[in-house]
Design an enzyme around this catalytic site. Structure first.
Site, PDB file in Angstrom:
ATOM      1  N   GLU A 169       0.854  -1.241   0.044  1.00 47.94           N
ATOM      2  CA  GLU A 169       0.121   0.058   0.010  1.00 47.94           C
ATOM      3  C   GLU A 169       0.933   1.345  -0.060  1.00 47.94           C
ATOM      4  O   GLU A 169       0.766   2.313  -0.541  1.00 47.94           O
ATOM      5  CB  GLU A 169      -0.753   0.022   1.192  1.00 47.94           C
ATOM      6  N   CYS A 221     -18.046  -1.901 -18.387  1.00 46.92           N
ATOM      7  CA  CYS A 221     -18.048  -1.714 -16.943  1.00 46.92           C
ATOM      8  C   CYS A 221     -19.185  -2.166 -16.355  1.00 46.92           C
ATOM      9  O   CYS A 221     -20.414  -2.117 -16.687  1.00 46.92           O
ATOM     10  CB  CYS A 221     -18.111  -0.063 -16.686  1.00 46.92           C
ATOM     11  N   CYS A 279     -24.377   4.842 -13.991  1.00 47.45           N
ATOM     12  CA  CYS A 279     -23.333   5.793 -14.102  1.00 47.45           C
ATOM     13  C   CYS A 279     -23.579   7.220 -14.355  1.00 47.45           C
ATOM     14  O   CYS A 279     -24.071   7.394 -15.585  1.00 47.45           O
ATOM     15  CB  CYS A 279     -22.003   5.410 -14.696  1.00 47.45           C
ATOM     16  N   CYS A 302     -12.209   1.866 -15.563  1.00 45.03           N
ATOM     17  CA  CYS A 302     -12.256   3.450 -15.557  1.00 45.03           C
ATOM     18  C   CYS A 302     -11.089   4.067 -15.448  1.00 45.03           C
ATOM     19  O   CYS A 302     -10.783   4.750 -14.478  1.00 45.03           O
ATOM     20  CB  CYS A 302     -13.298   3.629 -14.484  1.00 45.03           C
ATOM     21  N   CYS A 313     -16.144   2.054 -20.887  1.00 49.05           N
ATOM     22  CA  CYS A 313     -17.473   2.023 -20.221  1.00 49.05           C
ATOM     23  C   CYS A 313     -18.301   0.793 -20.819  1.00 49.05           C
ATOM     24  O   CYS A 313     -19.202   0.518 -20.046  1.00 49.05           O
ATOM     25  CB  CYS A 313     -18.159   3.475 -20.403  1.00 49.05           C
TER      26      CYS A 313
END
Ligand code: SF4
Length: 348
Positions: free
Chosen positions: A37, A202, A208, A192, A199
């Site tokens: 991370e 997606c 959206c 994205c 899209c």
């Protein structure tokens, strides 16, 4: 928008397309997720993978990281940039060991109290390691959410953050949190995307708002661009007869903090005088090399590498400040900033 539906659709998509074999997922321990991370802050997965694997080969536990010198830890970070991340990682490992603990704490508040761990990183550790329903808000998630809910404004601003955090929390499911967290990060990274979002593929396209309102490409709203300041400096390249270059340890804070670099001076500073006073040496000749441009997040740096022929008493140099002669094949590991490594490689 149906919240359950958002996470359910995302998890169904994740089962088919999500990334399940990233090196920090196998095994997914607190130590490995934490290191990943921190590396992934401002850095893409594809870049991080090699660094992560090399780092884990050398520092396979919190204990081994805490026991290493800062020079060596920075060496394994060299080239990743944002070196404060690395120094904080090392500091945190030492702090945990000093407190008599064996692992990272398993609650978000205690994680956030550690150097270099903010709210989203703490939440990512809680979600991915302990499957706790904590919401994350990294760059990928911000992009997905601002588009999906058509939220305008720079995502670093307080006003937008105040919309995004509750939204991220409301969407995070109670079950399969680790998978959901990975899923929303993966969606941002692979579907994205910043440019040319896909899209059609997606799983949350149906509701959206950016897609519906045809404003996908204007979101997230970019930060208003300020003209980046420019800075100029000179690197002194001093080689000895063993093909070693003289390096100087940088102060712990500031750019490339704690890394080793060439002695540097302002462009209008006299090289002869600098070398005489700081390095106890007499300049015979100097030769400027092509300028190197290095861009930081907040300014452009233009470096003029300057080869220096000299007469010197190297013992005096070594006694004065933190200097050392360095050979590119040296086994002793040092942290080097990217332009310094590039110059050293170009000398051979
Ligand atoms: S439909 Fe397009 S813009 Fe909307 S979340 Fe999906 S990929 Fe992003």
């Amino acid at each position: 928008m149906s919240e359950d539906s958002f996470s359910r659709r995302l998890l169904t998509w994740f089962d088919q397309f999500g990334r399940k074999d990233l090196p920090w997922q196998l095994p997914r321990t607190a130590y490995r997720v934490w290191v990943s991370e921190i590396m992934l802050q401002q850095t893409q997965v594809i870049t991080v993978i090699d660094y992560f694997q090399r780092f884990m080969q050398r520092f396979d536990s919190l204990q081994s990281l805490a026991a290493a010198s800062e020079d060596e830890v920075l060496h394994y970070w060299s080239g990743l940039g944002y070196y404060a991340r690395c120094r904080n990682l090392h500091k945190t490992a030492r702090l945990i060991i000093e407190q008599g603990l064996n692992d990272l704490p398993d609650n978000r508040a205690a994680l956030e109290a550690l150097p270099g761990i903010g709210r989203s990183t703490a939440a990512a550790i809680m979600a991915q390691v302990w499957n706790q329903p904590e919401a994350i808000l990294d760059g990928n998630v911000k992009r997905v959410l601002t588009r999906h809910q058509c939220i305008a404004g720079w995502t670093g601003s307080r006003a937008v953050q105040q919309q995004l955090w509750p939204l991220a929390e409301s969407l995070t499911p109670e079950q399969r949190v680790a998978d959901y967290t990975q899923a929303i990060m993966d969606l941002g990274a692979t579907v994205c995307k910043r440019s040319r979002p896909d899209c059609e593929q997606c799983p949350v396209a149906d509701d959206c708002l950016a897609l519906k309102n045809a404003c996908v490409h204007s979101l997230p709203t970019p930060k208003t661009k300020k003209l980046m300041p420019e800075k100029f400096l000179r690197f002194l390249i001093l080689c000895n007869d063993k093909q070693q270059v003289l390096l100087e340890k940088r102060p712990p804070a500031g750019i490339w903090g704690g890394l080793w670099s060439f002695p540097e001076l302002e462009l209008d500073e006299a090289v002869n005088q600098y070398c005489h006073q700081k390095l106890a040496m007499r300049v015979i000749n100097t030769e400027e090399q092509p300028v190197i441009k290095h861009t930081f997040s907040h300014y452009h740096l233009f470096i003029t590498p300057t080869l220096v022929q000299y007469e010197q008493d190297s013992d005096k140099i070594m006694q004065q400040r933190e200097y050392q002669w360095y050979h590119k094949d040296q086994s002793h590991a040092l942290g080097l900033a990217a332009p310094v490594s590039a110059i050293i490689r170009s000398l051979s």
